[in-house]
Design a protein around this motif. Sequence first.
Motif, PDB file in Angstrom:
ATOM      1  N   LYS A 280      28.528  -1.502 -38.314  1.00 60.80           N
ATOM      2  CA  LYS A 280      28.728  -0.635 -37.150  1.00 60.80           C
ATOM      3  C   LYS A 280      29.627  -1.314 -36.125  1.00 60.80           C
ATOM      4  O   LYS A 280      30.462  -0.660 -35.478  1.00 60.80           O
ATOM      5  CB  LYS A 280      27.382  -0.254 -36.528  1.00 60.80           C
ATOM      6  N   THR A 281      29.438  -2.616 -35.960  1.00 60.07           N
ATOM      7  CA  THR A 281      30.303  -3.364 -35.046  1.00 60.07           C
ATOM      8  C   THR A 281      31.741  -3.335 -35.541  1.00 60.07           C
ATOM      9  O   THR A 281      32.681  -3.135 -34.756  1.00 60.07           O
ATOM     10  CB  THR A 281      29.818  -4.817 -34.926  1.00 60.07           C
ATOM     11  N   ALA A 282      31.932  -3.534 -36.836  1.00 61.84           N
ATOM     12  CA  ALA A 282      33.277  -3.482 -37.399  1.00 61.84           C
ATOM     13  C   ALA A 282      33.919  -2.112 -37.163  1.00 61.84           C
ATOM     14  O   ALA A 282      35.110  -2.011 -36.824  1.00 61.84           O
ATOM     15  CB  ALA A 282      33.233  -3.794 -38.891  1.00 61.84           C
ATOM     16  N   TYR A 323      30.293   6.205 -29.843  1.00 60.57           N
ATOM     17  CA  TYR A 323      29.913   7.509 -30.375  1.00 60.57           C
ATOM     18  C   TYR A 323      30.519   7.771 -31.748  1.00 60.57           C
ATOM     19  O   TYR A 323      29.862   8.290 -32.650  1.00 60.57           O
ATOM     20  CB  TYR A 323      30.337   8.600 -29.395  1.00 60.57           C
ATOM     21  N   PHE A 324      31.763   7.386 -31.935  1.00 69.18           N
ATOM     22  CA  PHE A 324      32.434   7.670 -33.207  1.00 69.18           C
ATOM     23  C   PHE A 324      32.108   6.655 -34.304  1.00 69.18           C
ATOM     24  O   PHE A 324      32.324   6.935 -35.494  1.00 69.18           O
ATOM     25  CB  PHE A 324      33.954   7.699 -33.004  1.00 69.18           C
ATOM     26  N   GLN A 325      31.622   5.462 -33.942  1.00 67.79           N
ATOM     27  CA  GLN A 325      31.514   4.388 -34.932  1.00 67.79           C
ATOM     28  C   GLN A 325      30.640   4.759 -36.125  1.00 67.79           C
ATOM     29  O   GLN A 325      31.023   4.522 -37.287  1.00 67.79           O
ATOM     30  CB  GLN A 325      31.005   3.097 -34.272  1.00 67.79           C
ATOM     31  N   GLU A 339      19.978   6.896 -41.918  1.00 69.94           N
ATOM     32  CA  GLU A 339      20.307   5.767 -41.056  1.00 69.94           C
ATOM     33  C   GLU A 339      21.063   6.232 -39.809  1.00 69.94           C
ATOM     34  O   GLU A 339      20.846   5.708 -38.711  1.00 69.94           O
ATOM     35  CB  GLU A 339      21.142   4.746 -41.826  1.00 69.94           C
ATOM     36  N   PHE A 340      21.922   7.239 -39.975  1.00 71.62           N
ATOM     37  CA  PHE A 340      22.664   7.764 -38.838  1.00 71.62           C
ATOM     38  C   PHE A 340      21.709   8.328 -37.796  1.00 71.62           C
ATOM     39  O   PHE A 340      21.846   8.055 -36.598  1.00 71.62           O
ATOM     40  CB  PHE A 340      23.639   8.846 -39.300  1.00 71.62           C
ATOM     41  N   PHE A 341      20.746   9.113 -38.235  1.00 66.36           N
ATOM     42  CA  PHE A 341      19.848   9.755 -37.274  1.00 66.36           C
ATOM     43  C   PHE A 341      18.796   8.784 -36.720  1.00 66.36           C
ATOM     44  O   PHE A 341      18.299   8.988 -35.615  1.00 66.36           O
ATOM     45  CB  PHE A 341      19.219  11.001 -37.890  1.00 66.36           C
ATOM     46  N   GLU A 342      18.490   7.754 -37.450  1.00 68.84           N
ATOM     47  CA  GLU A 342      17.638   6.708 -36.880  1.00 68.84           C
ATOM     48  C   GLU A 342      18.346   6.021 -35.728  1.00 68.84           C
ATOM     49  O   GLU A 342      17.738   5.725 -34.697  1.00 68.84           O
ATOM     50  CB  GLU A 342      17.272   5.685 -37.966  1.00 68.84           C
ATOM     51  N   ASP A 343      19.633   5.795 -35.897  1.00 67.14           N
ATOM     52  CA  ASP A 343      20.426   5.182 -34.835  1.00 67.14           C
ATOM     53  C   ASP A 343      20.507   6.108 -33.622  1.00 67.14           C
ATOM     54  O   ASP A 343      20.327   5.669 -32.474  1.00 67.14           O
ATOM     55  CB  ASP A 343      21.823   4.864 -35.354  1.00 67.14           C
ATOM     56  N   LEU A 344      20.760   7.377 -33.838  1.00 62.79           N
ATOM     57  CA  LEU A 344      20.864   8.328 -32.743  1.00 62.79           C
ATOM     58  C   LEU A 344      19.528   8.462 -32.014  1.00 62.79           C
ATOM     59  O   LEU A 344      19.480   8.491 -30.777  1.00 62.79           O
ATOM     60  CB  LEU A 344      21.323   9.692 -33.264  1.00 62.79           C
ATOM     61  N   ALA A 345      18.432   8.543 -32.765  1.00 60.03           N
ATOM     62  CA  ALA A 345      17.110   8.655 -32.138  1.00 60.03           C
ATOM     63  C   ALA A 345      16.801   7.434 -31.281  1.00 60.03           C
ATOM     64  O   ALA A 345      16.211   7.549 -30.195  1.00 60.03           O
ATOM     65  CB  ALA A 345      16.040   8.835 -33.214  1.00 60.03           C
ATOM     66  N   LYS A 346      17.196   6.269 -31.747  1.00 65.14           N
ATOM     67  CA  LYS A 346      16.980   5.043 -30.981  1.00 65.14           C
ATOM     68  C   LYS A 346      17.741   5.086 -29.654  1.00 65.14           C
ATOM     69  O   LYS A 346      17.235   4.669 -28.612  1.00 65.14           O
ATOM     70  CB  LYS A 346      17.425   3.836 -31.808  1.00 65.14           C
ATOM     71  N   ARG A 347      18.949   5.632 -29.683  1.00 61.21           N
ATOM     72  CA  ARG A 347      19.748   5.739 -28.464  1.00 61.21           C
ATOM     73  C   ARG A 347      19.133   6.732 -27.490  1.00 61.21           C
ATOM     74  O   ARG A 347      19.117   6.498 -26.275  1.00 61.21           O
ATOM     75  CB  ARG A 347      21.183   6.150 -28.820  1.00 61.21           C
TER      76      ARG A 347
END
Length: 601
Positions: A280-282, A323-325, A339-347
């Motif tokens: 994600k950082t990359a 947002y785009f990463q 994994e995408f929605f886990e990240d969004l839920a965390k945010r």
Amino acid sequence: MKPVVPFILTFSALACTNAFADVDYSIDLTSPEHHLAKVQVTFPETTADSLLVNLPVWRTGKYQVLPLADAVRSFTATDESGKVLPWSRTASGEWTVALTEPASVTVNYQLYANKLGQRVNHIDASHAFLDASGTFVYSPEFRNEPINVSLKVPSSWKSYSGMDSGSKAHSFTAANYDILVDSPIETGVSKHREFSADGRQYELVVWGEGNYDIDQMVTDLTKLSGQAEVIWDDYPFERYVYMVHATSGARGATEHLNSTIIQRPRFSYRERADYLGFIKTASHEFIHTWNVKAYRPDGLVPYNYQDEEITELLWIAEGSTSYFQSQLLLRAGVMTAKEFFEDLAKRVAQSQKTPGREIQSIASASANQWASSGGDYAVNHSTNIYSEGYLTSLALDFSLIEATDLKGSYRDVHRKLYNEHRLPAGFTIADVKAILADVSGKSYESWWQQYVNSPVSLDFDAMLAQAGLELTHGKDAKVEAFTGVTLKSGSLVLSHVLRNGPAWNAGIVLADEIVAINGLKVTADGFASRINDFKPGDSIKVTLFSNDKLKDVELKLGEKQSGKLAIKAVKKPSRAQKAFFKAWLGVDWPFDKDGQFKSVK
């Protein structure tokens, strides 16, 4: 994708007296054990009565003034005949060399390079990482002149940069200082791979040992690098270098004109969650190659390396990149929908636990970024340009998708920013509003006032419902007692007290140390469990040290939902909701008929 449309970022503070004369840099790294190097810079002839020499006071990608010149010692200046020239220190990052006749000037100095975690510079027995902002001085008079850089290094070292290679080993060239300062050098003992994607050449350079799989990194970086066409029509580069430091203590990343530097703890690659952090950082830094390095707010154009540059649009530069990463990774198949929605839920969960979003607008946070220091005050009274900028971008994207009947999106805004406001010009607030009106067919003045210029708490339930999604804490979630405090790791000292939370309202403050609850001793490990012995609405007596004084405080407990916040599909999503989902993320509906994520083969 269309062929690359090249541009050269060139700015000059003063007219050069000797047009197109090269500035020559050399750095001796042959005794690197104590983080020391010898630097020499030769500037072309000038007819002025003095030569201004600067080292930047901040580096690109970090909007904070840094004491970079403190690493410079033994500064000397001579002319072409070797005559010593007098000089004086005229600012924290500035030397003025006096001249009595036209002359070229050679500057020598010792550099102490031990700012690894700040990604400014680092020299040791195994490598050197050199960001020019903390390494190479420049003169405003010759800022726009061609650059040659040569490195003297141990025989086993190899050198890499996004700059073009020079005629000799360990040498590089750049059109001007602005390219040099945005093209870091990694030299030393490292692992190196080359790959291509969508007609562009890429390199991966990894310094340090760790539990990473470099072949997996190449595979996923190749997939990521091919996704740029989702947003932009062409590339601002022909070759791009991913630099990675697998080390201890340092973590973070910085975008550059033709490369990025990513730092991760050396043993934070094997586990899936850790690896996702890396990739994600990359993705974030890759996106920055367009958003910031190819187009950026006018407040940051041109870069003024000796002073702060204030803009209300940093949330677009940073938050929109965040947002785009994950979207690019999802489209590339590197990240799963789960994994995408886990990240969004965390945010979303983090935003809901940050009272500062109710106090400070994202525009104000952008303008205040140079003075931002984090901590308890920031949580309670500030907005973060990265996390809240992400969510503001989400709200803007959903608004555009709805306004255009699924035909437009926030991607179109960034495509237009790149096509219409590419450097050397910067974009303004008016430019962004005009693009929003062009994409949507309506004015976004009121939207901007409500969501950008004003503090805002987003209605995530209503937003996500448009895409057939909803927030949940799980079917087993229950209401639990809530104090509104966070403890320092391993202690009972308070690191955060949430504004208007139960503890805040009871008069408990930052750095208080809890001793007992209802007269019984409590431990750091047992604090959460002890609070769960009570129900929301219960009043408890908290004994604590406040400013070294022992006191008792009556605390009425609030409530919170147990369980981790998650995002799931609504029951019986409509065709319209699924179509909105596809327009948003560009992937098919990832849930089965029971609302569970489909298995990934």
